[in-house]
Design a protein around this motif. Sequence first.
Motif, PDB file in Angstrom:
ATOM      1  N   ILE A   1      16.762  -0.844   3.585  1.00  0.00           N
ATOM      2  CA  ILE A   1      16.048  -1.900   4.303  1.00  0.00           C
ATOM      3  C   ILE A   1      14.788  -1.369   4.984  1.00  0.00           C
ATOM      4  O   ILE A   1      13.763  -2.059   5.024  1.00  0.00           O
ATOM      5  CB  ILE A   1      16.980  -2.641   5.301  1.00  0.00           C
ATOM      6  CG1 ILE A   1      16.313  -3.900   5.838  1.00  0.00           C
ATOM      7  CG2 ILE A   1      17.405  -1.737   6.429  1.00  0.00           C
ATOM      8  CD1 ILE A   1      16.070  -4.959   4.805  1.00  0.00           C
ATOM      9  N   LYS A   2      14.832  -0.161   5.499  1.00  0.00           N
ATOM     10  CA  LYS A   2      13.646   0.426   6.131  1.00  0.00           C
ATOM     11  C   LYS A   2      12.527   0.577   5.108  1.00  0.00           C
ATOM     12  O   LYS A   2      11.371   0.223   5.367  1.00  0.00           O
ATOM     13  CB  LYS A   2      13.984   1.776   6.753  1.00  0.00           C
ATOM     14  CG  LYS A   2      12.807   2.443   7.413  1.00  0.00           C
ATOM     15  CD  LYS A   2      13.153   3.815   7.958  1.00  0.00           C
ATOM     16  CE  LYS A   2      11.910   4.480   8.510  1.00  0.00           C
ATOM     17  NZ  LYS A   2      12.137   5.894   8.784  1.00  0.00           N
ATOM     18  N   SER A   3      12.863   1.081   3.935  1.00  0.00           N
ATOM     19  CA  SER A   3      11.869   1.261   2.879  1.00  0.00           C
ATOM     20  C   SER A   3      11.342  -0.077   2.380  1.00  0.00           C
ATOM     21  O   SER A   3      10.157  -0.200   2.059  1.00  0.00           O
ATOM     22  CB  SER A   3      12.462   2.058   1.709  1.00  0.00           C
ATOM     23  OG  SER A   3      12.831   3.354   2.126  1.00  0.00           O
ATOM     24  N   ILE A   4      12.205  -1.080   2.323  1.00  0.00           N
ATOM     25  CA  ILE A   4      11.778  -2.413   1.881  1.00  0.00           C
ATOM     26  C   ILE A   4      10.726  -2.970   2.838  1.00  0.00           C
ATOM     27  O   ILE A   4       9.708  -3.510   2.402  1.00  0.00           O
ATOM     28  CB  ILE A   4      12.983  -3.366   1.753  1.00  0.00           C
ATOM     29  CG1 ILE A   4      13.821  -2.978   0.537  1.00  0.00           C
ATOM     30  CG2 ILE A   4      12.535  -4.813   1.654  1.00  0.00           C
ATOM     31  CD1 ILE A   4      15.142  -3.677   0.429  1.00  0.00           C
ATOM     32  N   THR A   5      10.956  -2.818   4.138  1.00  0.00           N
ATOM     33  CA  THR A   5       9.973  -3.321   5.097  1.00  0.00           C
ATOM     34  C   THR A   5       8.672  -2.533   5.021  1.00  0.00           C
ATOM     35  O   THR A   5       7.588  -3.104   5.134  1.00  0.00           O
ATOM     36  CB  THR A   5      10.531  -3.322   6.535  1.00  0.00           C
ATOM     37  OG1 THR A   5      10.948  -2.010   6.890  1.00  0.00           O
ATOM     38  CG2 THR A   5      11.688  -4.277   6.676  1.00  0.00           C
ATOM     39  N   GLN A   6       8.771  -1.227   4.784  1.00  0.00           N
ATOM     40  CA  GLN A   6       7.562  -0.411   4.629  1.00  0.00           C
ATOM     41  C   GLN A   6       6.801  -0.801   3.364  1.00  0.00           C
ATOM     42  O   GLN A   6       5.569  -0.884   3.378  1.00  0.00           O
ATOM     43  CB  GLN A   6       7.922   1.079   4.594  1.00  0.00           C
ATOM     44  CG  GLN A   6       8.379   1.619   5.926  1.00  0.00           C
ATOM     45  CD  GLN A   6       8.851   3.064   5.829  1.00  0.00           C
ATOM     46  OE1 GLN A   6       9.544   3.441   4.881  1.00  0.00           O
ATOM     47  NE2 GLN A   6       8.469   3.865   6.804  1.00  0.00           N
ATOM     48  N   LEU A   7       7.522  -1.030   2.279  1.00  0.00           N
ATOM     49  CA  LEU A   7       6.887  -1.464   1.026  1.00  0.00           C
ATOM     50  C   LEU A   7       6.174  -2.792   1.233  1.00  0.00           C
ATOM     51  O   LEU A   7       5.056  -2.986   0.748  1.00  0.00           O
ATOM     52  CB  LEU A   7       7.926  -1.600  -0.093  1.00  0.00           C
ATOM     53  CG  LEU A   7       8.495  -0.307  -0.654  1.00  0.00           C
ATOM     54  CD1 LEU A   7       9.724  -0.590  -1.523  1.00  0.00           C
ATOM     55  CD2 LEU A   7       7.446   0.464  -1.439  1.00  0.00           C
TER      56      LEU A   7
END
Length: 90
Positions: A44-50
Amino acid sequence: MGISEKIKQCRKQKNLTQKDLADELHLSRKTISGWENGRGYPDIKSITQLSDIFGISVDDLLRDDNLLEHYADQDKRSLLANKIAQLHII
């Protein structure tokens, strides 16, 4: 289009290599490759960063439009089947 294809397409639209994207996310290039080839999925952290990097909403990144179209078609068919069934009752 699934998230794997969306990540790859968005990355290319931003003229980023897998290494460039990996560096921005503080991950390995191999991780990005895995996401793009469907061997893994971002947390989820990477999804928000993407979402921030690509300038698109998390919803747009995660939503599978083909799946939504499939459900819409099913709803239309169910509605039609119900109408036909009601005609046979009358």
